[in-house]
Design a protein around this motif. Structure first.
Motif, mmCIF file in Angstrom:
data_model
loop_
_atom_site.group_PDB
_atom_site.id
_atom_site.type_symbol
_atom_site.label_atom_id
_atom_site.label_comp_id
_atom_site.label_asym_id
_atom_site.label_seq_id
_atom_site.Cartn_x
_atom_site.Cartn_y
_atom_site.Cartn_z
ATOM 1 N N GLU A 126 3.327 10.083 -9.645
ATOM 2 C CA GLU A 126 2.591 10.342 -10.879
ATOM 3 C C GLU A 126 1.862 11.687 -10.795
ATOM 4 O O GLU A 126 1.813 12.439 -11.762
ATOM 5 C CB GLU A 126 1.597 9.217 -11.171
ATOM 6 N N GLY A 127 1.287 11.983 -9.634
ATOM 7 C CA GLY A 127 0.615 13.272 -9.439
ATOM 8 C C GLY A 127 1.589 14.430 -9.567
ATOM 9 O O GLY A 127 1.271 15.469 -10.150
ATOM 10 N N LEU A 128 2.800 14.264 -9.028
ATOM 11 C CA LEU A 128 3.817 15.309 -9.155
ATOM 12 C C LEU A 128 4.228 15.518 -10.605
ATOM 13 O O LEU A 128 4.430 16.656 -11.048
ATOM 14 C CB LEU A 128 5.051 14.963 -8.316
ATOM 15 N N LYS A 129 4.339 14.437 -11.362
ATOM 16 C CA LYS A 129 4.684 14.559 -12.783
ATOM 17 C C LYS A 129 3.616 15.346 -13.533
ATOM 18 O O LYS A 129 3.934 16.199 -14.364
ATOM 19 C CB LYS A 129 4.866 13.179 -13.415
ATOM 20 N N VAL A 130 2.355 15.079 -13.232
ATOM 21 C CA VAL A 130 1.258 15.816 -13.872
ATOM 22 C C VAL A 130 1.324 17.286 -13.503
ATOM 23 O O VAL A 130 1.188 18.170 -14.362
ATOM 24 C CB VAL A 130 -0.115 15.203 -13.476
ATOM 25 N N ARG A 131 1.566 17.575 -12.238
ATOM 26 C CA ARG A 131 1.656 18.979 -11.791
ATOM 27 C C ARG A 131 2.834 19.686 -12.445
ATOM 28 O O ARG A 131 2.746 20.860 -12.784
ATOM 29 C CB ARG A 131 1.783 19.052 -10.262
ATOM 30 N N SER A 170 0.839 -1.210 0.000
ATOM 31 C CA SER A 170 0.000 0.000 0.000
ATOM 32 C C SER A 170 0.867 1.250 0.000
ATOM 33 O O SER A 170 0.607 2.206 -0.748
ATOM 34 C CB SER A 170 -0.922 0.023 1.218
ATOM 35 N N GLY A 171 1.888 1.260 0.830
ATOM 36 C CA GLY A 171 2.802 2.400 0.889
ATOM 37 C C GLY A 171 3.532 2.605 -0.424
ATOM 38 O O GLY A 171 3.683 3.733 -0.900
ATOM 39 N N ALA A 172 3.991 1.510 -1.046
ATOM 40 C CA ALA A 172 4.703 1.605 -2.320
ATOM 41 C C ALA A 172 3.787 2.144 -3.421
ATOM 42 O O ALA A 172 4.189 2.996 -4.221
ATOM 43 C CB ALA A 172 5.262 0.239 -2.709
ATOM 44 N N ILE A 173 2.558 1.668 -3.451
ATOM 45 C CA ILE A 173 1.602 2.139 -4.471
ATOM 46 C C ILE A 173 1.231 3.587 -4.207
ATOM 47 O O ILE A 173 1.124 4.392 -5.142
ATOM 48 C CB ILE A 173 0.364 1.217 -4.513
ATOM 49 N N TYR A 174 1.054 3.947 -2.962
ATOM 50 C CA TYR A 174 0.731 5.337 -2.624
ATOM 51 C C TYR A 174 1.863 6.266 -3.063
ATOM 52 O O TYR A 174 1.623 7.323 -3.631
ATOM 53 C CB TYR A 174 0.466 5.463 -1.125
ATOM 54 N N ARG A 175 3.120 5.853 -2.817
ATOM 55 C CA ARG A 175 4.267 6.641 -3.288
ATOM 56 C C ARG A 175 4.252 6.774 -4.801
ATOM 57 O O ARG A 175 4.533 7.840 -5.352
ATOM 58 C CB ARG A 175 5.589 6.002 -2.842
#
Length: 184
Positions: free
Chosen positions: A152-157, A142-147
């Motif tokens: 991915e969110g940072l790349k979009v931003r 869960s932690g690895a997927i959350y990271r």
């Protein structure tokens, strides 16, 4: 291999999985590396198939990564129905599918992310100690997927920010062409 060595190997594996560099790439790569390491644990006896399904904003499970896909549409629908009610962190076998589909709930900070799906060998009963290991595996995964989702969110931003920067420069350039030559 003795029981103590098996426990040490499983703890070492969980530690490796929690290191950000292990899960730094795409989720298919993470799943393949996960299956490769789990294959080294003969007491677990899993097939070389795994999937990650995450909840979308419409509360639907969406497959985001798969290695050796095995989850049928009906099994996914059953997981959708059963998964909503299954908020605990305990791994469970998907009802109606024998012991062929093992669901590891993925959750972080009280928020359900989805499920990691594994496939035990047909007819193999998991040892009692496997439940504790699988629960820990679900937590670390869960932690690895959350990271991964945060990355991915940072790349979009970053792309959005770069686009806004280019647009600002373009508009400033266009505005400078229309300046009043009398007032400077």
């Amino acid at each position: 291999m003795g029981k103590q060595q098996e426990v040490l190997d499983s703890h070492q594996f969980l530690l490796e999985l929690s290191i950000p560099s292990f899960a730094a790439s795409d989720l298919e790569n993470l799943l393949q590396r996960l299956l490769d390491r789990l294959d080294e644990m003969p007491w677990l006896r899993l097939r070389s198939s795994a999937e990650i399904l995450l909840w979308n904003l419409r509360k639907e499970l969406v497959p985001v990564a798969a290695v050796g896909s095995f989850l049928s549409t009906s099994a996914q629908a059953d997981l959708q129905t059963q998964g909503v009610d299954h908020r605990s962190a305990e791994p469970f076998f998907l009802a109606g599918h024998g012991n062929r589909i093992l669901a590891l709930p993925l959750a972080l900070e009280g928020r359900s992310l989805g499920f990691a799906i594994l496939a035990p060998d047909h007819g193999h009963k998991l040892p009692a100690a496997a439940q504790t290991f699988l629960k820990s595996l679900a937590w670390v995964l869960s932690g690895a997927i959350y990271r991964h989702l945060l990355d991915e969110g940072l790349k979009v931003r970053e792309v959005e920010l770069e686009s806004a920067h280019v647009e600002t420069i373009s508009r400033l350039g266009a505005a400078s062409e229309y300046r009043d030559h009398e007032t400077g």
